[in-house]
Design a protein around this motif. Structure first.
Motif, short mmCIF file in Angstrom:
data_model
loop_
_atom_site.label_atom_id
_atom_site.label_comp_id
_atom_site.label_asym_id
_atom_site.label_seq_id
_atom_site.Cartn_x
_atom_site.Cartn_y
_atom_site.Cartn_z
N ALA A 1 -59.87 -5.32 32.29
CA ALA A 1 -61.13 -4.76 32.79
C ALA A 1 -62.30 -5.71 32.62
CB ALA A 1 -61.43 -3.46 32.07
N SER B 1 -69.46 -17.15 40.67
CA SER B 1 -68.96 -15.76 40.67
C SER B 1 -67.57 -15.68 41.29
CB SER B 1 -69.90 -14.86 41.46
OG SER B 1 -71.11 -14.76 40.81
N GLN C 1 -65.17 -16.85 38.80
CA GLN C 1 -65.08 -15.87 37.70
C GLN C 1 -64.19 -14.71 38.12
OE1 GLN C 1 -68.85 -14.23 36.50
NE2 GLN C 1 -67.97 -13.19 34.73
N ASN C 2 -64.22 -14.41 39.40
CA ASN C 2 -63.41 -13.31 39.93
C ASN C 2 -61.91 -13.54 39.78
OD1 ASN C 2 -64.37 -10.88 40.91
ND2 ASN C 2 -65.40 -11.89 42.62
N ARG D 1 -76.53 -14.81 32.79
CA ARG D 1 -75.29 -14.12 33.17
C ARG D 1 -74.10 -14.44 32.25
NH1 ARG D 1 -73.33 -15.86 38.90
NH2 ARG D 1 -75.38 -15.24 39.60
N LEU E 1 -75.47 -11.54 28.72
CA LEU E 1 -74.60 -10.37 28.92
C LEU E 1 -73.61 -10.18 27.76
CD1 LEU E 1 -73.80 -10.39 32.74
CD2 LEU E 1 -75.43 -9.00 31.51
N GLU F 1 -72.49 -6.70 27.17
CA GLU F 1 -71.48 -6.18 28.10
C GLU F 1 -70.09 -6.43 27.51
OE1 GLU F 1 -70.91 -6.61 32.79
OE2 GLU F 1 -70.46 -8.47 31.77
N GLU G 1 -75.09 -10.83 39.32
CA GLU G 1 -74.81 -11.66 38.14
C GLU G 1 -73.47 -11.41 37.49
OE1 GLU G 1 -78.26 -11.24 35.55
OE2 GLU G 1 -78.97 -13.05 36.54
N THR G 2 -72.90 -10.25 37.66
CA THR G 2 -71.64 -10.00 36.97
C THR G 2 -70.56 -9.60 37.97
OG1 THR G 2 -70.55 -8.78 35.20
CG2 THR G 2 -72.24 -7.58 36.42
N VAL G 3 -69.32 -9.94 37.62
CA VAL G 3 -68.21 -9.52 38.49
C VAL G 3 -67.50 -8.32 37.86
CG1 VAL G 3 -67.86 -11.84 39.40
CG2 VAL G 3 -66.51 -11.09 37.45
N ASN G 4 -67.92 -7.96 36.64
CA ASN G 4 -67.28 -6.84 35.95
C ASN G 4 -67.92 -5.53 36.36
OD1 ASN G 4 -65.53 -8.47 34.22
ND2 ASN G 4 -67.45 -9.16 33.33
#
Lengths: 296, 298
Positions: free
Chosen positions: A24, A189, A192-193, A235, A264, A267, B56-59
């Motif tokens: 996740a 991004s 990162q995906n 980020r 982050l 997060e 900014e985030t991919v989550n």
């Protein structure tokens, strides 16, 4: 400096350097370095930890790693590692990884893929670096090619759930072309995906950083470099900074490694339960390239 | 003048999306990210519909009912996506408001910002937009066009400015500012944590704006009024005077107020206004002459 002060590298609250796989969560980590304090030793330590779960910087595993005459086997590596470099070639990485980490990496190594994005950068991918109309499409094509190669490599070699991607000197693209920071961050991004953990290694040149600047042109190099770095810190889940001693130079200290929470990091804590433990180490790189960490 | 208790109620109402405030702006810095405050919005609002517009985030956050990765979309395309996800004319949505979170407005060009914000707004949407104040600024090609931060603070119904609650006493505001400018953030100082300072600027319908300061703990979801440094210092003075003598040397709030209101003599004399005028004030023993010698006879 006495041996008793020597420290082990630990980044997260559970003592690990690279977190375990969490379906996740995909992490983005920033490694910054400055002129005179290169990141190679740290990136190598990260690569070694990603592949074999050991760390030659740490006192317990360094003895065993170096005492082995034979290179360590990458067949049963703990993750698939991809290095995408805009600065060095495979020869640079394989020489250093062999010398300091006793790792043999070749183009045919299992679980390790190296993508050289520099050698053919301006002859194959970016033919018009100053054309604002075509640059975004060309860079998009370059990263589509990189993504395709990563996906193929992961499929072709023994499958791993954990994919760790290290991108070296990506900021070269904004310095050498008219690409804007936002366009490059879009590609970050995208990487990162596909990765479980993405490490972006970038240079932080203090003279090219001005947070309070009001640039008159979007092509101002200071504006572009600062824009990219600041947005990356916002980020990032983790920021690793390798920088010289603020007080000058010393014979027994090469520089400082700082472990800082990114914008982050909360997060990451909420999703995985892992907390970045902020700290500062002093480090010394010997003539043979081996690094040691000390308490600060 | 509102009491401290009222300000906490106001903050909780804003976080719960119960105030009529369609656009809430969150300003953050490298030292304290807005992430924790956004979590607090989600926790307090308990809204069922949360659209997360991510640059900014991919989550994908667990609370997000819809997650849109916007970094490769144009601002018009984002507006269309949001309206497709949250149709403006949906009758059931009239009572409950949907939360739309934009993880950073820095990625929208300054000239497009006004169109982007107004395009997203509908009566059923509360927009929470994060703006990073440490991102370098770019002059607009249009002369005298406002900077994005100025424009956003002008149109926002309420402004939430998050600041770190620095735990290291050796770090003052200036040191922190210097550290942020050099991208050398202090470690172990409680930056980017779950507990932070919040400066809330709330705008009333009249246009009058009120500023409040809080300490927000997003781990326990508790909010306290921030005790200012000088208030703490004043309390310290009282503590110093206590038990020093048998006399009561301290002043309570009422006495202090009365003391401040005393008009000192000769203050009038220190105003060097136009001098020489004879000011006559009628007193009760004065003989008042009905006929005014200077009165106009006609």
């Amino acid at each position: 400096m006495s041996a008793s002060q020597r420290q082990d590298l630990a980044i997260y609250s559970n003592g690990c350097i690279i977190p375990p796989l969490n379906p996740a969560f995909k992490s983005l980590n920033l490694v910054t370095y400055q002129q005179g304090t290169h990141h190679t030793w740290l990136t190598q330590a990260l690569l070694e930890n990603a592949l074999l779960d050991t760390c030659s910087l740490n006192s317990d595993s360094s003895q065993t790693a170096r005492s082995l005459n034979n290179s360590r086997n990458l067949e049963d590596a703990k993750a698939h590692v991809v290095v995408v470099s805009f600065m060095n070639d495979l020869a640079h990485w394989s020489k250093n990884l062999k010398k300091c980490n006793n790792l043999d990496v070749t183009p045919s190594s299992p679980n390790f893929t190296f993508l050289d994005c520099f050698t053919n950068l301006f002859s194959k991918f970016i033919t018009a670096p100053t054309s604002a109309q075509s640059i975004e499409a060309q860079v998009q094509e370059l990263f589509a090619d990189v993504t395709q190669k990563i996906v193929t490599a992961v499929r072709a070699k023994p499958a791993h759930q954990r994919l760790i991607v290290v991108v070296e000197n990506l900021e070269f693209l904004i310095a050498a072309t008219c690409l804007r920071a936002n366009q490059l961050l879009c590609q970050v991004s995208a990487l990162q995906n596909i990765a479980s953990h993405l490490y972006v290694v970038t240079q932080l040149a203090p003279e090219a950083i001005d947070v309070s600047t009001v640039a008159s042109s979007a092509h101002n190099p200071v504006y572009k470099a600062t824009d990219f770095l600041v947005k990356m810190i916002y980020r990032a889940h983790l920021v690793l900074q390798v920088q010289p001693l603020a007080t000058g130079r010393a014979d027994d200290v090469t520089g400082v490694l700082r472990i800082v929470r990114g914008g982050l990091s909360e997060e990451m804590r909420l999703v995985t339960g892992l907390n970045v433990v902020e700290k500062e180490y002093l480090y010394l790189v010997n003539k043979d390239g081996n690094a040691k960490l000390f308490f600060r | 003048m509102s009491t401290p208790q009222n300000s906490i109620v106001l903050l909780n109402r804003l976080l719960a999306l119960k105030e009529s405030a369609p656009f809430l702006l969150v300003l953050d810095t490298l030292a304290q990210s807005a992430y924790s405050l956004v979590q607090e919005f989600v926790h307090k609002s308990q809204t069922k519909e949360v659209v997360f517009l991510s640059f900014e985030t991919v989550n994908r956050p667990i609370y997000a009912t819809q997650f849109v990765q916007c970094d490769s979309l144009s601002s018009q395309a984002i507006i269309e996506r949001v309206h497709a996800l949250l149709p403006p004319s949906a009758p059931s949505a009239a009572s409950t408001k949907s939360l739309v979170i934009i993880d950073s407005l820095n990625y929208i060009a300054s000239e497009e910002l006004s169109g982007f914000i107004s395009g997203l707004m509908t009566p059923t949407i509360v927009l929470v937009g994060v703006f990073h104040s440490n991102v370098p600024r770019l002059e607009s090609p249009i002369t005298n066009y406002p900077q994005p931060a100025e424009f956003l603070t002008y149109i926002a119904s309420a402004i939430f400015e998050v600041q770190p609650l620095v735990t290291d006493s050796s770090i003052d505001g200036e040191t922190l500012e210097y550290a942020v400018e050099n991208l050398r953030l202090p470690i172990k100082a409680g930056l980017n944590g779950a507990v932070f300072k919040l400066v809330l600027v709330s705008r009333r319908k009249s246009g009058r704006s009120l500023t409040y300061k809080f300490v927000v703990n997003t781990a326990t979801h508790e909010v306290e009024i921030l005790q200012e440094q000088d208030e703490v210092a004043a309390n310290d003075d009282e503590a110093l005077l206590k038990d020093l003598t048998t006399f009561n040397l301290t002043t309570n709030k009422k006495q202090q107020l009365a003391k401040d209101q005393v008009e000192l003599p000769f203050l009038e004399a220190q105003n060097f206004g136009p001098g020489g005028a004879i000011v006559y004030e009628f007193e009760k023993d004065d003989d008042y002459d009905e006929e005014d010698p200077y009165e106009d006879p006609f």
